[in-house]
Design a protein around this motif. Structure first.
Motif, PDB file in Angstrom:
ATOM      1  N   GLN A  43       0.828  -1.190   0.000  1.00 24.90           N
ATOM      2  CA  GLN A  43       0.000   0.000   0.000  1.00 24.90           C
ATOM      3  C   GLN A  43       0.869   1.249   0.000  1.00 24.90           C
ATOM      4  O   GLN A  43       1.960   1.251   0.570  1.00 24.90           O
ATOM      5  N   LEU A  75       0.483   5.886  -0.380  1.00 28.16           N
ATOM      6  CA  LEU A  75      -0.242   7.116  -0.636  1.00 28.16           C
ATOM      7  C   LEU A  75       0.590   7.975  -1.575  1.00 28.16           C
ATOM      8  O   LEU A  75       1.769   8.219  -1.322  1.00 28.16           O
ATOM      9  N   TRP A 118      -4.742   6.499  -2.800  1.00 20.71           N
ATOM     10  CA  TRP A 118      -4.373   5.353  -1.972  1.00 20.71           C
ATOM     11  C   TRP A 118      -4.345   4.143  -2.891  1.00 20.71           C
ATOM     12  O   TRP A 118      -5.334   3.771  -3.505  1.00 20.71           O
ATOM     13  N   SER A 155      -3.329   0.081  -3.524  1.00 18.53           N
ATOM     14  CA  SER A 155      -3.091  -1.209  -2.885  1.00 18.53           C
ATOM     15  C   SER A 155      -3.078  -2.289  -3.954  1.00 18.53           C
ATOM     16  O   SER A 155      -3.347  -2.039  -5.126  1.00 18.53           O
TER      17      SER A 155
END
Length: 273
Positions: A101, A103, A142, A144
């Motif tokens: 993950q 940002l 975000w 993932s």
């Protein structure tokens, strides 16, 4: 910034070629860049790409048909900036959250050719021209291994509408072998009252029997679509996609609008150096 971007709001879909370029940039450029990175299996340093795209977009205004546009495409990307058509993003440091993950942050700007001229349709006769302009703001994503969630805020810094737009996007990318990328996405775009009123409002001085005065209010458009890439090799790729947008009630209720949804389809070819 990786391959996820919020959808382009429908107030920015116009007969002007620049608006089509924005849609192609967001809808087609990002998956192509993602595929190039996937095939290289390394973080890209600097990449250049040239191509040609064609797009067919439906207009929300009454009496205005589909806009079929062909235009050249240019992309440049390195670790600091991503340029595609009239849209540019300055990348900010990202934040890694574990192994899967992260940002991503960016400052974005784009020229937009939205709006209309009074001769574009009978319903727009004797209306003052509505112009596009330059929009700028920030974006965050975000990312993932399962899904990407993105958000973007833009303001009209050119001063034509003096409006603001906030968008949310959710998408997932599937890769099939080394050549195919499939990317369904959904999103919502909030436009403030200044944006809606500028593009879809009718001023008292413009009112007539079949076009009463109308003051636009803030509203939310909902969008869904798919994007796809077929990459023949590291250099040649074909890009295709389409989407449908459900217009906010505040736009549908305008006397300038005669439909509740609009749609677009596009096809492109890119050569990556």
């Amino acid at each position: 910034m990786p391959s996820s971007y919020p959808p382009i709001p429908i107030a920015h879909v116009s007969t002007v070629r620049v608006a089509a370029a924005v849609l192609l940039a967001v809808g087609l450029g990002a998956p192509a860049a993602a595929m190039a990175q996937a095939l290289a299996d390394t973080e890209p340093s600097t990449t250049w790409a040239l191509g040609l795209g064609v797009m067919s977009a439906q207009e929300p205004y009454a009496g205005v048909g589909r806009d079929n546009t062909a235009l050249p495409l240019l992309q440049f990307e390195n670790q600091y900036v991503n340029l595609f058509g009239p849209r540019i993003e300055f990348k900010l440091p990202r934040l890694d959250i574990g192994h899967s993950q992260q940002l991503n942050f960016g400052i974005v700007g784009q020229y937009d050719g939205s709006g209309y001229e009074e001769g574009d349709a009978p319903i727009l006769n004797a209306m003052e021209n509505r112009r596009g302009g330059f929009w700028a703001g920030g974006a965050v994503q975000w990312s993932s291994s399962f899904v990407d969630l993105s958000a973007e805020w833009l303001a009209d810094v050119s001063g034509n509408s003096n409006g603001q737009i906030a968008s949310l996007g959710l998408e997932r990318t599937w890769r099939f072998g080394n050549h195919v990328l499939f990317n369904p996405h959904v999103g919502a775009s909030w436009q403030d009252e200044k944006t809606v009123d500028y593009y879809f409002g009718v001023r008292e001085s413009e009112a007539r029997l079949d076009r009463p005065a109308y003051v636009g209010e803030a509203g939310v458009n909902i969008e869904a679509g798919v994007r796809g890439v077929y990459m023949f090799d590291r250099h040649h790729s074909v890009l295709v996609g389409g989407g449908v947008t459900s217009l906010a009630d505040e736009i549908k209720n305008s006397p300038l609008v005669d439909r509740s949804t609009v749609n677009s389809v596009y096809l492109g070819y890119m050569y990556r150096f």
